[in-house]
Design a protein around this motif. Structure first.
Motif, PDB file in Angstrom:
ATOM      1  N   ASP A 288      18.825   2.817 -10.066  1.00  0.00           N
ATOM      2  CA  ASP A 288      18.396   3.881  -9.527  1.00  0.00           C
ATOM      3  C   ASP A 288      19.944   5.007  -9.477  1.00  0.00           C
ATOM      4  OD1 ASP A 288      15.915   3.286  -8.881  1.00  0.00           O
ATOM      5  OD2 ASP A 288      16.914   1.346  -7.336  1.00  0.00           O
ATOM      6  N   GLU A 289      21.135   4.327  -9.208  1.00  0.00           N
ATOM      7  CA  GLU A 289      21.928   5.323  -8.735  1.00  0.00           C
ATOM      8  C   GLU A 289      21.835   6.378 -10.344  1.00  0.00           C
ATOM      9  OE1 GLU A 289      26.002   4.276  -8.254  1.00  0.00           O
ATOM     10  OE2 GLU A 289      25.574   2.523  -6.607  1.00  0.00           O
ATOM     11  N   LEU A 290      21.369   5.682 -11.100  1.00  0.00           N
ATOM     12  CA  LEU A 290      21.956   6.787 -12.551  1.00  0.00           C
ATOM     13  C   LEU A 290      20.641   7.213 -12.995  1.00  0.00           C
ATOM     14  CD1 LEU A 290      24.382   4.057 -15.035  1.00  0.00           C
ATOM     15  CD2 LEU A 290      24.867   6.111 -13.680  1.00  0.00           C
ATOM     16  N   HIS A 291      19.599   7.224 -11.808  1.00  0.00           N
ATOM     17  CA  HIS A 291      17.939   7.529 -12.682  1.00  0.00           C
ATOM     18  C   HIS A 291      17.488   7.146 -13.446  1.00  0.00           C
ATOM     19  CE1 HIS A 291      19.029   9.448  -8.397  1.00  0.00           C
ATOM     20  NE2 HIS A 291      20.385   9.969  -9.903  1.00  0.00           N
ATOM     21  N   ASP A 292      17.293   5.818 -13.860  1.00  0.00           N
ATOM     22  CA  ASP A 292      17.404   5.041 -14.832  1.00  0.00           C
ATOM     23  C   ASP A 292      16.968   5.915 -16.216  1.00  0.00           C
ATOM     24  OD1 ASP A 292      16.402   3.042 -13.083  1.00  0.00           O
ATOM     25  OD2 ASP A 292      14.365   4.092 -12.952  1.00  0.00           O
ATOM     26  N   PRO A 293      18.178   5.714 -16.733  1.00  0.00           N
ATOM     27  CA  PRO A 293      18.830   6.931 -18.314  1.00  0.00           C
ATOM     28  C   PRO A 293      17.868   6.233 -19.463  1.00  0.00           C
ATOM     29  CG  PRO A 293      20.845   6.210 -17.614  1.00  0.00           C
ATOM     30  CD  PRO A 293      20.103   5.619 -16.722  1.00  0.00           C
TER      31      PRO A 293
ATOM     32  N   ASP B 215       0.633  -1.144  -0.054  1.00  0.00           N
ATOM     33  CA  ASP B 215      -0.314  -0.074  -0.194  1.00  0.00           C
ATOM     34  C   ASP B 215       0.509   1.226   0.056  1.00  0.00           C
ATOM     35  OD1 ASP B 215      -2.776  -1.677  -0.209  1.00  0.00           O
ATOM     36  OD2 ASP B 215      -2.388  -1.602   1.689  1.00  0.00           O
ATOM     37  N   THR B 216       1.905   1.299  -0.521  1.00  0.00           N
ATOM     38  CA  THR B 216       3.224   1.944  -0.883  1.00  0.00           C
ATOM     39  C   THR B 216       2.642   3.181  -2.477  1.00  0.00           C
ATOM     40  OG1 THR B 216       4.803   1.079  -0.907  1.00  0.00           O
ATOM     41  CG2 THR B 216       4.063   1.833   1.654  1.00  0.00           C
ATOM     42  N   ALA B 217       2.821   4.503  -2.258  1.00  0.00           N
ATOM     43  CA  ALA B 217       3.122   5.065  -3.542  1.00  0.00           C
ATOM     44  C   ALA B 217       4.450   5.393  -3.811  1.00  0.00           C
ATOM     45  CB  ALA B 217       1.739   5.980  -3.826  1.00  0.00           C
ATOM     46  N   SER B 218       4.941   5.743  -4.755  1.00  0.00           N
ATOM     47  CA  SER B 218       6.384   6.589  -4.868  1.00  0.00           C
ATOM     48  C   SER B 218       6.263   6.948  -6.269  1.00  0.00           C
ATOM     49  CB  SER B 218       7.437   5.659  -4.214  1.00  0.00           C
ATOM     50  OG  SER B 218       8.160   5.156  -5.389  1.00  0.00           O
ATOM     51  N   ALA B 219       6.968   8.340  -6.816  1.00  0.00           N
ATOM     52  CA  ALA B 219       7.034   8.389  -8.035  1.00  0.00           C
ATOM     53  C   ALA B 219       8.640  10.229  -7.460  1.00  0.00           C
ATOM     54  CB  ALA B 219       6.596   9.721  -7.987  1.00  0.00           C
ATOM     55  N   PHE B 220       9.666  10.018  -8.405  1.00  0.00           N
ATOM     56  CA  PHE B 220       9.879  10.759  -8.866  1.00  0.00           C
ATOM     57  C   PHE B 220      11.472  10.177  -8.998  1.00  0.00           C
ATOM     58  CE2 PHE B 220       6.856  13.910  -9.028  1.00  0.00           C
ATOM     59  CZ  PHE B 220       6.374  14.037 -10.239  1.00  0.00           C
ATOM     60  N   ASP B 221      11.764   8.547  -9.084  1.00  0.00           N
ATOM     61  CA  ASP B 221      12.890   8.098  -8.410  1.00  0.00           C
ATOM     62  C   ASP B 221      12.949   8.252  -6.463  1.00  0.00           C
ATOM     63  OD1 ASP B 221      14.732   6.839  -9.346  1.00  0.00           O
ATOM     64  OD2 ASP B 221      16.054   9.029  -9.670  1.00  0.00           O
TER      65      ASP B 221
ATOM     66  N   ARG C 135      15.784 -11.492 -13.787  1.00  0.00           N
ATOM     67  CA  ARG C 135      15.423 -10.552 -14.457  1.00  0.00           C
ATOM     68  C   ARG C 135      16.255  -9.396 -15.490  1.00  0.00           C
ATOM     69  NH1 ARG C 135      12.290  -7.416  -9.940  1.00  0.00           N
ATOM     70  NH2 ARG C 135      11.677  -5.728 -11.594  1.00  0.00           N
ATOM     71  N   PHE C 136      16.056  -8.601 -16.662  1.00  0.00           N
ATOM     72  CA  PHE C 136      16.775  -7.901 -17.331  1.00  0.00           C
ATOM     73  C   PHE C 136      17.180  -6.336 -16.929  1.00  0.00           C
ATOM     74  CE2 PHE C 136      15.811 -10.765 -21.074  1.00  0.00           C
ATOM     75  CZ  PHE C 136      16.496 -11.715 -20.598  1.00  0.00           C
ATOM     76  N   LEU C 137      17.472  -5.699 -16.817  1.00  0.00           N
ATOM     77  CA  LEU C 137      17.555  -4.184 -16.241  1.00  0.00           C
ATOM     78  C   LEU C 137      16.876  -3.329 -17.610  1.00  0.00           C
ATOM     79  CD1 LEU C 137      21.221  -4.586 -13.968  1.00  0.00           C
ATOM     80  CD2 LEU C 137      18.605  -5.175 -13.152  1.00  0.00           C
ATOM     81  N   VAL C 138      16.580  -3.814 -18.230  1.00  0.00           N
ATOM     82  CA  VAL C 138      15.779  -2.477 -19.038  1.00  0.00           C
ATOM     83  C   VAL C 138      14.788  -2.952 -18.756  1.00  0.00           C
ATOM     84  CG1 VAL C 138      15.657  -2.534 -21.419  1.00  0.00           C
ATOM     85  CG2 VAL C 138      17.847  -3.059 -20.873  1.00  0.00           C
ATOM     86  N   GLU C 139      13.628  -1.511 -19.246  1.00  0.00           N
ATOM     87  CA  GLU C 139      12.058  -1.230 -18.633  1.00  0.00           C
ATOM     88  C   GLU C 139      11.797  -0.857 -20.915  1.00  0.00           C
ATOM     89  OE1 GLU C 139      11.920   2.098 -15.873  1.00  0.00           O
ATOM     90  OE2 GLU C 139      11.503   0.409 -14.411  1.00  0.00           O
ATOM     91  N   VAL C 140      11.025  -1.098 -20.973  1.00  0.00           N
ATOM     92  CA  VAL C 140      10.769  -0.730 -22.633  1.00  0.00           C
ATOM     93  C   VAL C 140       9.600   0.207 -22.303  1.00  0.00           C
ATOM     94  CG1 VAL C 140      10.149  -1.572 -24.328  1.00  0.00           C
ATOM     95  CG2 VAL C 140      11.998  -3.299 -22.805  1.00  0.00           C
TER      96      VAL C 140
ATOM     97  N   LEU D 104       8.443   3.274 -29.414  1.00  0.00           N
ATOM     98  CA  LEU D 104       9.260   2.330 -28.325  1.00  0.00           C
ATOM     99  C   LEU D 104      10.733   3.636 -27.937  1.00  0.00           C
ATOM    100  CD1 LEU D 104       8.917  -1.297 -28.011  1.00  0.00           C
ATOM    101  CD2 LEU D 104      11.221  -0.211 -28.499  1.00  0.00           C
ATOM    102  N   GLU D 105      10.767   2.922 -26.282  1.00  0.00           N
ATOM    103  CA  GLU D 105      11.635   3.320 -25.982  1.00  0.00           C
ATOM    104  C   GLU D 105      12.231   2.341 -25.019  1.00  0.00           C
ATOM    105  OE1 GLU D 105      10.377   8.454 -25.631  1.00  0.00           O
ATOM    106  OE2 GLU D 105      10.267   6.968 -23.510  1.00  0.00           O
ATOM    107  N   LEU D 106      13.465   2.536 -23.988  1.00  0.00           N
ATOM    108  CA  LEU D 106      14.525   2.000 -23.614  1.00  0.00           C
ATOM    109  C   LEU D 106      15.227   2.280 -22.673  1.00  0.00           C
ATOM    110  CD1 LEU D 106      16.316  -0.400 -26.239  1.00  0.00           C
ATOM    111  CD2 LEU D 106      14.180  -1.040 -25.447  1.00  0.00           C
ATOM    112  N   PHE D 107      14.483   2.074 -21.601  1.00  0.00           N
ATOM    113  CA  PHE D 107      15.516   2.987 -20.337  1.00  0.00           C
ATOM    114  C   PHE D 107      16.564   1.681 -19.641  1.00  0.00           C
ATOM    115  CE2 PHE D 107      11.547   5.149 -21.659  1.00  0.00           C
ATOM    116  CZ  PHE D 107      11.755   6.236 -20.872  1.00  0.00           C
TER     117      PHE D 107
END
Ligand code: TMP
Ligand code: ASP
Length: 235
Positions: A124-129, A29-35, A85-90, A117-120
């Protein structure tokens, strides 16, 4: 049965079970945003997200998309296959909103002629570039044969979910997928698919029903997520 905590994230806890290949995802029951800069406890969010995610994984499974979903276990728990898990977000976008609007200087609401389509890089340290395919290769983030499969799958998921949401009065603006390798060696969609990881607008009113309500204080988050669940459960 839940055993040891394998990992605790911002919105979920992953537990090991009696069977080595199966994990339990518990939706918090938690929400987080902006890293993680903005955080809140929102009682009832976990139950809504678990139900929405389970329903979406079921639909994708029925349409032939390989995912880690096994079944919904309780109102806030999902049973899934363990994945590497792969460290890529599509991210797939049908309409401009969020980071792309700022990055490319376009107007929110711009409808793209084709899905974008974008890849990230999940870091966390790099703020998901945002990264490109070449970066994925250089960093060895996913097995090389997986990149085309991930892109093709993400676009297929977009078609399925765009139609599904549209038939329930919702515009699918964008969404994020994660991938991983299952114990059987196959590459599958993993993690969650919820209004935390998608932008969903009411077709009639344009009301934002997703986590942007929390990110930008647009209104009660639970009210938006409840509307999403109610709409997608209607036949
Ligand atoms: P963005 O516009 O902030 O790049 O987000 C694109 C989509 O990806 C949006 O639906 C929210 C989702 N998303 C996540 O699920 N996790 C994240 O960490 C971020 C930044 C976005
Ligand atoms: N979920 C991410 C965070 O906690 C970012 C976001 O979705 O806005 O920071």
């Amino acid at each position: 049965m839940k055993k040891k905590v394998l990992y605790e994230g911002k919105a979920k806890i992953v537990y090991e079970t009696d069977e080595p290949d199966r994990l339990i995802l518990f939706f918090k029951d938690t929400a987080s945003a902006f890293d993680g800069e903005k955080k809140a406890y929102i009682q009832g969010k976990g139950v809504l997200n678990c139900q929405i995610s389970s329903l979406i994984f079921q639909i994708l499974g029925e349409k032939g998309i390989k995912t880690h979903f096994i079944k919904q276990l309780s109102e806030s728990e999902m049973l899934v296959w363990r994945a590497e898990r792969f460290l890529v977000e599509v991210v797939v976008r049908n309409i401009g909103a969020g980071s792309v609007v700022k990055r490319l200087g376009i107007e929110e609401g711009k409808v793209f002629d084709e899905p974008l389509l974008e890849l990230f890089y999940k870091n966390d340290e790099l703020h998901d570039p945002m990264i490109c395919e070449e970066h994925v290769k250089v960093l060895g983030l996913v097995p090389s044969e997986a990149i085309p499969l991930m892109k093709e799958t993400a676009l297929k998921v977009n078609e399925i979910l765009k139609d599904f949401f549209a038939s329930h009065g919702i515009t699918l603006v964008d969404f994020k997928l994660e991938f991983g390798r299952l114990p059987d060696g196959r590459i599958a969609v993993v993690d969650e698919i919820t209004p935390d990881s998608m932008r969903l607008w009411d077709i009639e009113t344009g009301e934002k029903l997703d986590k942007d309500r929390f990110r930008y204080d647009l209104g009660d988050l639970l009210e938006g997520y409840t509307k999403v669940l109610k709409k997608i459960k209607e036949s």
